[in-house]
Design a protein around this motif. Structure first.
Motif, short mmCIF file in Angstrom:
data_model
loop_
_atom_site.label_atom_id
_atom_site.label_comp_id
_atom_site.label_asym_id
_atom_site.label_seq_id
_atom_site.Cartn_x
_atom_site.Cartn_y
_atom_site.Cartn_z
N CYS A 1 0.85 -1.19 0.00
CA CYS A 1 0.00 0.00 0.00
C CYS A 1 0.88 1.24 0.00
N CYS B 1 -0.04 4.08 0.56
CA CYS B 1 -0.59 5.03 1.53
C CYS B 1 0.03 4.80 2.91
N CYS B 2 0.03 3.53 3.38
CA CYS B 2 0.52 3.23 4.73
C CYS B 2 1.77 2.36 4.72
N CYS C 1 -6.59 -1.83 0.47
CA CYS C 1 -5.90 -1.88 1.76
C CYS C 1 -6.93 -1.79 2.88
N LYS D 1 -6.52 -1.31 5.90
CA LYS D 1 -6.19 -0.27 6.88
C LYS D 1 -6.63 1.11 6.37
N CYS D 2 -6.29 1.38 5.11
CA CYS D 2 -6.54 2.73 4.57
C CYS D 2 -7.91 2.85 3.92
#
Ligand code: ZN
Lengths: 134, 389
Positions: free
Chosen positions: A22, A24-25, A36, A38-39
């Motif tokens: 990812c 992003c994270c 993802c 998480k995101c």
């Protein structure tokens, strides 16, 4: 067990341990995910293919004595959860190893091998297994 | 939302019932539950059935219609819904039934669970069970459901959470109770040596660490708590039906010595019932493998981490021992494990315990009982809490 199309579709993951990362994270995933967890929506479009580390160590293992028909030619055989260098856990078979000498923490690396033979269609499946690292 | 009661329960014997078909098993359990609730059958306005894999076990899909038809519900065109959640199919079906009554959408609901497994050979059956793990990246890589649980067991031992003997003692506990249950598949107590010396399935787990392959069905009848007295004096209250999910594959989790979904469902269930783990007197937990029983007591908060194995090994989990009686029915291991029926049979056992009809297995003065149903390696979990009235 699976069609030719299904086999072909999973080749990047099964041959090359291609998962996802990812953007992003930074979380690494195996197998591939396009989303993802998480995101969530923030990560959409930012998750890209990522080859996970082919080396790692045994996190846990088992010796399989009762197996599906497609794997019966192998048994008993060893399976393991392997913690790779980049922290991902991956499940696979252990090969080229003395079944008596497997231990948690043992260093291993991914190798390409025959996984199983499809009884009905005769399709032979290839994919990664783990062998002791030299 | 309305409060819900269990007003009747019934189950077939579990085992290798070669003479009984899927439809005859389902009918038998349903009729027993209806009789127990003093119903004629025309009162029922909703039907939910837990079933994991009739499509692969007996080549029959659409078992909602099959059961509705053969139980006479189709005559009144009662809605029937089949529920699948791997090993948690029965637990999730029960929750769907409770929600249907609680919401006011239905007034009298029959929840059944059934599985006919033994028409196939053991290898094929195990292969179907493996498909409740990740079929592509676990089963497809040569891992079996048993080997996934074996890796959990090895990790528990490695981290000092439980010993091999403690893990084996989960089966000893279930067989101890199975001897007391006339409906159980195995009615014989076994010493721990039998478990430890049983043939290997997935090292370190052997044959006696694994629940058997079984045919069987169970059913319970639900109605609003305020209406229960119209039908029977023997009913119990449903205090909570919680459910939680987790990753499909075990390897997607950092810690495999606990099932986060059990802990989450338990937390929600205790909150809904307004109680804590210490209020539970009797529990049915999903011991599809011995190691699962260890995880269950710890994740449910009934035992601290490292204490569940000691409780099983010391016999503290047995009926009459004073603490929480665990798997008084014989559990999945000794009562049997017809997959879709298991979670519903647990509710039947807890109901029997709380209304005082559990005969030789009766736990004294039990007020709260709990049932935990698990799919795959903790990927779907239900925790239900029943209360004596
Ligand atoms: Zn992310």
């Amino acid at each position: 067990m699976s069609s030719v199309a299904r086999e072909w579709r999973e080749i990047p993951g099964r041959y090359n341990l291609e998962g996802s990362k990812c953007g992003c994270c930074g979380q690494v995933y195996f197998p591939r995910r396009d989303f993802c967890p998480k995101c969530r929506r923030d990560g959409i479009g930012k998750v890209s293919p990522y080859k996970i580390d082919r080396s790692g160590e045994i996190f846990s293992f088992s010796i399989v004595y009762e197996s599906p028909e497609c794997n019966s030619f192998l048994k008993p055989y060893a399976v393991a959860l392997v913690k790779t260098g980049d922290g991902a856990l991956v499940a696979g078979q252990l090969v080229d190893v003395d079944l008596e000498k497997i231990s948690i923490g043992m260093p291993v690396r991914a190798v390409l091998r025959k996984l199983d033979a499809d009884g009905a269609s005769g399709v032979i499946h290839y994919g990664f297994k783990f062998a002791p690292a030299l | 939302m309305r409060e819900v009661a269990v007003i009747g329960v019934g189950a077939t014997k579990f085992g290798e019932l070669w003479e009984k078909s899927f439809r005859s098993l389902g009918l038998e359990a349903g009729m027993k539950a209806m009789e127990d609730a003093n119903l004629s059958g025309s009162e029922v306005d909703g039907l939910f059935i837990g079933n994991m894999s009739a499509g692969r076990f007996i080549n029959q899909q659409h078992i909602d219609a099959l059961i509705a038809d053969y139980s006479g519900m189709a005559t009144n065109h009662i809605p029937a819904t089949r529920v699948e959640a791997g090993g948690a199919s029965g637990g999730v079906a029960f929750r769907q039934g409770v929600m249907a009554v609680a919401s006011g959408m239905h007034d009298v609901v029959l929840v059944g669970g059934a599985e006919k497994m033994t028409d196939l050979d053991d290898t094929s059956i195990n292969h179907i069970m493996d498909s409740t793990a990740d079929a592509e990246w676990e089963a497809g890589m040569g891992l079996t459901l048993a080997s996934l649980h074996a890796m959990i067991a090895r990790r528990l031992i490695h981290e000092g959470v439980a010993t091999r003997e403690e893990i084996a003692s989960v089966a000893v506990n279930s067989h101890f109770h199975g001897e007391l249950n006339p409906g159980a598949q195995f009615r014989k107590a076994v010493p721990i040596e039998t478990v430890l010396r049983s043939g290997p399935v997935a090292d370190p787990l052997g044959v006696f660490d694994c629940a058997p392959i079984s045919d069987g069905a169970a059913a319970v009848v639900l109605c609003p708590l305020s209406e229960a007295k119209r039908y029977t004096d023997r009913y119990v209250k449903v205090s909570a039906v919680a459910q939680a999910s987790d990753t499909l594959a075990l390897f997607q989790r950092r810690d495999i010595t606990r099932f986060g979904a059990t802990a989450a469902a338990a937390e929600r269930a205790y909150a809904a019932a307004g109680i804590s783990a210490s209020d539970i007197s009797v529990a049915e937990v999903h011991d599809d493998y011995t190691v699962s029983g260890i995880l269950a007591l710890q994740d449910l908060g009934i035992c601290a981490r490292g204490e569940a194995g000691k409780a099983f090994l010391s016999g503290a989990t047995r009926v009459g021992s004073g603490k929480v009686a665990v798997n008084t029915s014989g559990g999945l291991k000794a009562r049997g494990y017809p997959i879709g029926a298991a979670g519903v049979a647990q509710i039947a056992e807890i109901t029997e315990q709380l209304r005082g009809t559990a005969d030789k297995r009766q736990v004294k003065d039990a007020r709260y009982g709990l049932a935990q149903s698990v799919g795959g390696t903790g990927s779907a979990v239900t925790v239900s809490i029943l209360e004596a009235v």
